[in-house]
Design a protein around this motif. Structure first.
Motif, PDB file in Angstrom:
ATOM      1  N   VAL A   9       0.845  -1.192   0.000  1.00 56.30           N
ATOM      2  CA  VAL A   9       0.000   0.000   0.000  1.00 56.30           C
ATOM      3  C   VAL A   9       0.880   1.242   0.000  1.00 56.30           C
ATOM      4  O   VAL A   9       1.685   1.445   0.896  1.00 56.30           O
ATOM      5  CB  VAL A   9      -0.950   0.011   1.217  1.00 56.30           C
ATOM      6  N   ASP A  10       0.714   2.047  -1.019  1.00 54.35           N
ATOM      7  CA  ASP A  10       1.444   3.309  -1.138  1.00 54.35           C
ATOM      8  C   ASP A  10       0.561   4.396  -0.533  1.00 54.35           C
ATOM      9  O   ASP A  10      -0.417   4.827  -1.140  1.00 54.35           O
ATOM     10  CB  ASP A  10       1.750   3.604  -2.600  1.00 54.35           C
ATOM     11  N   THR A  11       0.894   4.826   0.671  1.00 58.75           N
ATOM     12  CA  THR A  11       0.046   5.776   1.392  1.00 58.75           C
ATOM     13  C   THR A  11      -0.057   7.129   0.704  1.00 58.75           C
ATOM     14  O   THR A  11      -0.980   7.885   0.978  1.00 58.75           O
ATOM     15  CB  THR A  11       0.543   5.962   2.837  1.00 58.75           C
ATOM     16  N   GLU A  12       0.872   7.440  -0.186  1.00 59.92           N
ATOM     17  CA  GLU A  12       0.782   8.704  -0.912  1.00 59.92           C
ATOM     18  C   GLU A  12      -0.237   8.625  -2.042  1.00 59.92           C
ATOM     19  O   GLU A  12      -0.833   9.615  -2.426  1.00 59.92           O
ATOM     20  CB  GLU A  12       2.154   9.097  -1.453  1.00 59.92           C
ATOM     21  N   VAL A  14      -2.867   6.186  -2.112  1.00 60.22           N
ATOM     22  CA  VAL A  14      -4.167   5.779  -1.588  1.00 60.22           C
ATOM     23  C   VAL A  14      -4.710   6.970  -0.812  1.00 60.22           C
ATOM     24  O   VAL A  14      -4.240   7.285   0.276  1.00 60.22           O
ATOM     25  CB  VAL A  14      -4.059   4.531  -0.692  1.00 60.22           C
ATOM     26  N   THR A  15      -5.705   7.640  -1.391  1.00 64.11           N
ATOM     27  CA  THR A  15      -6.181   8.900  -0.825  1.00 64.11           C
ATOM     28  C   THR A  15      -7.370   8.765   0.108  1.00 64.11           C
ATOM     29  O   THR A  15      -7.642   9.669   0.877  1.00 64.11           O
ATOM     30  CB  THR A  15      -6.560   9.859  -1.965  1.00 64.11           C
ATOM     31  N   LEU A  20      -8.695   2.270  -0.771  1.00 68.97           N
ATOM     32  CA  LEU A  20      -8.049   1.181  -0.050  1.00 68.97           C
ATOM     33  C   LEU A  20      -8.916  -0.072  -0.099  1.00 68.97           C
ATOM     34  O   LEU A  20      -8.414  -1.175  -0.341  1.00 68.97           O
ATOM     35  CB  LEU A  20      -7.779   1.581   1.403  1.00 68.97           C
TER      36      LEU A  20
END
Length: 190
Positions: A9-12, A14-15, A20
């Motif tokens: 998961v790329d937190t930048e 996934v808004t 998610l």
């Protein structure tokens, strides 16, 4: 899940929660449910479907399944102790070994059983501890490893979207306008 999904998961990128959830659903449907498990020799989806239909447990059955129990001898004063707490029990149990059944996170609510029969609730007499010392709330695990730079979950989501697009399109079977005949008016067509 933590070692296969969360590390990707790329937190930048996934808004929000909806994104998610979409990525997680794609990963579960495309990867996790289809990969053969090393212990069972079956994919989880295949193994799950083999057990259908599925009974739904009652809330009481779930509660009972996660309770703990300990054996205690009832004192002459019709009391038992559990984790430094003292409880009053049915006087007919004096001198007998009883089973105390409880939620490890709430030592104020104890069921007393003797020879597989319920003898009601133990009445708290002196409470010094409200939770069992071995009942630890879940603690966060170590930080996940650094991302690889490959947007693995996007790739899976794209694959799932393509697969959904290859399913039967029932709209083509709906009645529509009649086809129009095309007439060629060029010299070669005459």
């Amino acid at each position: 899940m933590r070692e296969q999904f969360l590390v990707e998961v790329d937190t930048e990128k996934v808004t929000d929660l909806a994104m998610l959830n979409r990525l997680f659903t794609s990963w579960v449907e495309q990867v996790y449910h289809r990969r053969v498990h090393s212990e069972t020799g079956q994919a989880p989806l295949e193994r799950w479907m083999a057990g259908a239909p599925f009974p739904t447990p009652t809330l009481d059955a779930l509660r009972e399944a996660f309770r703990w129990s300990e054996l205690r001898k009832v004192a002459k004063t019709a009391t038992v102790s559990l984790q430094s707490n003292i409880y009053n029990v049915d006087p007919s149990l004096v001198g007998r070994q009883v089973e105390l059944v409880f939620d490890p996170f709430d030592l104020t609510d104890i069921d007393v059983r003797f020879q597989q029969r319920s003898f009601g609730k133990a009445t708290p007499h002196q409470i010094t501890r409200h939770a069992h010392p071995k009942a630890r709330p879940e603690t966060p695990v170590a930080a996940p490893p650094a991302p690889t730079g490959i947007d693995y979950l996007r790739l899976i989501d794209t694959e799932r979207t393509q697969e959904l697009g290859q399913q039967i399109n029932y709209e083509v079977f709906l009645p529509g306008p009649e086809p129009v005949e095309v007439v060629d008016l060029t010299e070669e067509g005459q």
